[in-house]
Design a protein around this motif. Sequence first.
Motif, mmCIF file in Angstrom:
data_model
loop_
_atom_site.group_PDB
_atom_site.id
_atom_site.type_symbol
_atom_site.label_atom_id
_atom_site.label_comp_id
_atom_site.label_asym_id
_atom_site.label_seq_id
_atom_site.Cartn_x
_atom_site.Cartn_y
_atom_site.Cartn_z
ATOM 1 N N GLY A 11 0.777 -1.232 0.000
ATOM 2 C CA GLY A 11 0.000 0.000 0.000
ATOM 3 C C GLY A 11 0.812 1.286 0.000
ATOM 4 O O GLY A 11 0.248 2.365 0.170
ATOM 5 N N GLN A 12 2.104 1.219 -0.195
ATOM 6 C CA GLN A 12 2.926 2.415 -0.216
ATOM 7 C C GLN A 12 3.001 2.986 -1.629
ATOM 8 O O GLN A 12 2.799 2.288 -2.610
ATOM 9 N N VAL A 13 3.301 4.269 -1.702
ATOM 10 C CA VAL A 13 3.509 4.952 -2.975
ATOM 11 C C VAL A 13 5.000 5.296 -3.057
ATOM 12 O O VAL A 13 5.579 5.813 -2.107
ATOM 13 N N VAL A 14 5.617 5.006 -4.195
ATOM 14 C CA VAL A 14 7.031 5.318 -4.389
ATOM 15 C C VAL A 14 7.125 6.580 -5.235
ATOM 16 O O VAL A 14 6.566 6.642 -6.332
ATOM 17 N N ILE A 15 7.821 7.598 -4.679
ATOM 18 C CA ILE A 15 8.003 8.845 -5.423
ATOM 19 C C ILE A 15 9.495 9.129 -5.590
ATOM 20 O O ILE A 15 10.323 8.615 -4.838
ATOM 21 N N SER A 16 9.811 9.941 -6.572
ATOM 22 C CA SER A 16 11.193 10.328 -6.836
ATOM 23 C C SER A 16 11.291 11.841 -6.855
ATOM 24 O O SER A 16 10.553 12.507 -7.570
ATOM 25 N N LEU A 17 12.211 12.368 -6.057
ATOM 26 C CA LEU A 17 12.480 13.811 -6.086
ATOM 27 C C LEU A 17 13.451 14.144 -7.204
ATOM 28 O O LEU A 17 13.404 15.220 -7.782
ATOM 29 N N LYS A 18 14.327 13.215 -7.534
ATOM 30 C CA LYS A 18 15.326 13.509 -8.558
ATOM 31 C C LYS A 18 14.791 13.339 -9.973
ATOM 32 O O LYS A 18 15.469 13.704 -10.931
ATOM 33 N N ALA A 19 13.573 12.842 -10.131
ATOM 34 C CA ALA A 19 12.989 12.697 -11.464
ATOM 35 C C ALA A 19 12.577 14.045 -12.049
ATOM 36 O O ALA A 19 12.443 14.167 -13.266
ATOM 37 N N LEU A 20 12.398 15.045 -11.209
ATOM 38 C CA LEU A 20 11.943 16.351 -11.698
ATOM 39 C C LEU A 20 13.058 17.185 -12.330
ATOM 40 O O LEU A 20 12.897 17.663 -13.440
ATOM 41 N N PRO A 21 14.200 17.379 -11.663
ATOM 42 C CA PRO A 21 15.259 18.160 -12.325
ATOM 43 C C PRO A 21 15.986 17.307 -13.359
ATOM 44 O O PRO A 21 16.008 16.077 -13.266
ATOM 45 N N GLU A 22 16.603 17.977 -14.337
ATOM 46 C CA GLU A 22 17.347 17.264 -15.368
ATOM 47 C C GLU A 22 18.529 16.514 -14.758
ATOM 48 O O GLU A 22 19.184 17.003 -13.840
ATOM 49 N N ASP A 23 18.781 15.335 -15.268
ATOM 50 C CA ASP A 23 19.939 14.546 -14.861
ATOM 51 C C ASP A 23 21.199 15.342 -15.206
ATOM 52 O O ASP A 23 21.420 15.686 -16.364
ATOM 53 N N PRO A 24 22.056 15.668 -14.238
ATOM 54 C CA PRO A 24 23.243 16.472 -14.532
ATOM 55 C C PRO A 24 24.217 15.775 -15.483
ATOM 56 O O PRO A 24 25.028 16.433 -16.131
ATOM 57 N N LEU A 25 24.126 14.470 -15.610
ATOM 58 C CA LEU A 25 25.017 13.744 -16.513
ATOM 59 C C LEU A 25 24.723 14.042 -17.975
ATOM 60 O O LEU A 25 25.615 13.968 -18.821
ATOM 61 N N VAL A 26 23.492 14.455 -18.288
ATOM 62 C CA VAL A 26 23.117 14.746 -19.673
ATOM 63 C C VAL A 26 24.038 15.808 -20.265
ATOM 64 O O VAL A 26 24.438 15.725 -21.424
ATOM 65 N N ARG A 27 24.425 16.802 -19.459
ATOM 66 C CA ARG A 27 25.321 17.863 -19.945
ATOM 67 C C ARG A 27 26.714 17.342 -20.275
ATOM 68 O O ARG A 27 27.448 17.953 -21.031
#
Length: 127
Positions: free
Chosen positions: A34-50
Amino acid sequence: MPDLTWSRIDHPSDAVEGDQRIAGEVITPQTRNGQVVISLKALPEDPLVRFADLSGHVVNGTVTKIVPFGVLVWLAPGLEGLLHVSETTDPPVGSPDQLVSEGDGITVRVAEADLQRHRVRLCIHDS
C-alpha cells in the motif's frame, strides 16, 4: 535514498527534513503493502546529460572522496566522476592518497560519460 537527489548523500536527512513539503514524481502508484514510491530527482534534469558529449574534453573538478580504487571528483552539482587509480600515473601509484587529498582541485579528462549506468569515467589530464 536513490530517488532523493542526484548528489551522493549519507542519510536521507541530507536531502529532506521531516514535515517538509516536497514535489516529486510518482514512480510506483501502489506497492503490495500500500505504499507509494516517489522520486524527487525525477523532476530536475539529470546532470550527466550535460556531460554526455564531453568525452575527451578537459574539465576542472574537486576531489570529494578518496577510495582504495581511485578518486571521486565533483564535476558539477549532483555529478561526480571516478578517476580510477590505474588512470592516475604511469605506472599507477599504490594508493590515490599519495597524489591528492580531499578538497584538492584537479584537472581531468572525461574518458566516458555512460548515461545507462549513470557513471563518468575520468583520466588524468596530461599537460
